[in-house]
Design an enzyme around this catalytic site. Structure first.
Site, PDB file in Angstrom:
ATOM      1  N   HIS A 143       0.840  -1.200   0.000  1.00  0.00           N
ATOM      2  CA  HIS A 143       0.000   0.000   0.000  1.00  0.00           C
ATOM      3  C   HIS A 143       0.875   1.250   0.000  1.00  0.00           C
ATOM      4  CE1 HIS A 143       1.019  -0.437   4.246  1.00  0.00           C
ATOM      5  NE2 HIS A 143       0.679   0.824   4.431  1.00  0.00           N
ATOM      6  N   ASP A 145       0.675   5.075   1.769  1.00  0.00           N
ATOM      7  CA  ASP A 145      -0.033   5.679   2.894  1.00  0.00           C
ATOM      8  C   ASP A 145      -0.984   6.791   2.455  1.00  0.00           C
ATOM      9  OD1 ASP A 145       1.156   4.076   4.814  1.00  0.00           O
ATOM     10  OD2 ASP A 145       2.767   5.499   5.252  1.00  0.00           O
ATOM     11  N   HIS A 293       4.698   0.109   0.331  1.00  0.00           N
ATOM     12  CA  HIS A 293       5.454  -0.641   1.332  1.00  0.00           C
ATOM     13  C   HIS A 293       4.580  -1.720   1.956  1.00  0.00           C
ATOM     14  CE1 HIS A 293       3.721   2.857   3.448  1.00  0.00           C
ATOM     15  NE2 HIS A 293       3.634   2.076   4.522  1.00  0.00           N
ATOM     16  N   ARG A 308       5.717   6.157  13.630  1.00  0.00           N
ATOM     17  CA  ARG A 308       5.856   6.783  12.312  1.00  0.00           C
ATOM     18  C   ARG A 308       5.436   8.250  12.382  1.00  0.00           C
ATOM     19  NH1 ARG A 308       1.691   4.592   8.323  1.00  0.00           N
ATOM     20  NH2 ARG A 308       0.459   6.291   9.183  1.00  0.00           N
TER      21      ARG A 308
END
Length: 317
Positions: A143, A145, A293, A308
């Protein structure tokens, strides 16, 4: 006209013909691939302020000789950014920083983003992924983000707070390489095409309906080009992903689903990928405009905790 008989008087045998056959799934087939790290015609220049160790032909590199606890001045920031554009994801080892310093570094690249669907760490801009008490339930899918936003994240910086004794790697795929290797007929079909991206499908698998209902009006479906142009490198990049892309506008559902399944498969090609094995105090910084990723789900029952920080991006075109 009749066939000429051979010496025995029998007609000659028909030439052998290969039986008709095709692969069941031709989304990813064997054969040579075009692997370009940089835009066509561009050349890599030396890095003066740190060492770079490429981890693959097109994507991923470790940066050595930088201490992120110290000031990142304009020159160092510019060189790190050049490496980010060239390698799409860069890694730093032995960086014992906390979430506050992580945010300070990310702010050198722009305003920070919040994500109301993910657990927060120490602050609204820290997305915290704490796994291990139960089998990990999500993230292990290719995917990009927050493509459900009108302006998806420019990039993200990830650090592991707790590293499992084995497993828990993260993988990235270069979606410019994925576009480069599409069949010409597919490129023609998606040239100028627009797809819809929606937050609900990606989170409905693990968030309760009540929470999603509270947010769905604030985050309606958005539209992005199927192939975006990277605003800095100019490369064309495949910009659909299985988590959030729901349909290609203007196509019947069956045709849209078939084409999207084909495009989703392109991230699975190993030649476009890099796999990073985490160690304590490792950092990853990736260009969300150029990559997908995948967080590998293979460490249960061990604990893995990651934080993150995402950087606000621009509207794809």
């Amino acid at each position: 006209m009749t066939a000429t008989a051979n010496e025995s008087g029998a007609a000659p045998a028909a030439p052998a013909r290969l039986r008709e056959a095709r692969a069941v799934d031709e989304a990813v087939v064997e054969g040579p691939r075009t692997l370009r790290r940089l835009p066509e015609g561009a050349e890599s220049a030396p890095y003066r302020l740190f060492g770079v160790r490429p981890l693959g032909p097109v994507i991923g590199a470790e940066i050595h000789g930088v201490d992120l606890r110290e000031e990142v001045g304009p020159e160092l920031r510019a060189e790190i950014h050049r490496a980010l554009l060239e390698y799409k994801v860069v890694f730093f080892r032995d960086q014992p920083i906390g979430s506050e310093r992580q945010q300070e570094i990310a702010r050198l690249w722009g305003e920070l983003e919040t994500n109301p669907f993910i657990e927060q760490g120490d602050g609204a801009h820290i997305a915290r992924f704490a796994k291990g008490d139960a089998p990990p339930s999500y993230e292990n899918v290719w995917h990009t983000d927050v493509t459900w936003r009108p302006e998806p994240a420019m990039g993200a910086i990830l650090r592991l707070v707790e590293v499992p004794p084995q497993g828990g790697d993260t993988m990235w795929a270069d979606m410019a390489a994925a576009y480069d290797n599409l069949p010409e007929g597919v490129k023609e079909r998606i040239d100028g095409a627009v797809a819809e991206h929606d937050v609900i499908p990606g989170f409905a698998r693990f968030l309760d309906e009540e929470r999603l209902l509270a947010w769905q009006d604030r985050f309606p479906p958005v539209r992005h080009p199927v192939v975006r142009t990277h605003p800095e490198t100019g490369r064309r990049t495949l910009f659909v992903n299985v988590s959030f892309t729901t349909r290609i506008l203007g196509l019947p559902k069956e045709e849209s689903d078939e084409l999207l399944r084909f495009l989703f498969q392109q991230a699975h090609v190993p030649e476009y990928q890099v796999r990073f094995r985490w160690e304590p105090d490792s950092i990853a910084f990736w260009d969300n405009r150029a990559t997908q990723h995948y967080a590998v789900n293979d460490y249960f029952p061990h604990r893995r905790v990651a934080e993150r920080v995402a950087i606000v991006g621009d509207r794809p075109y």
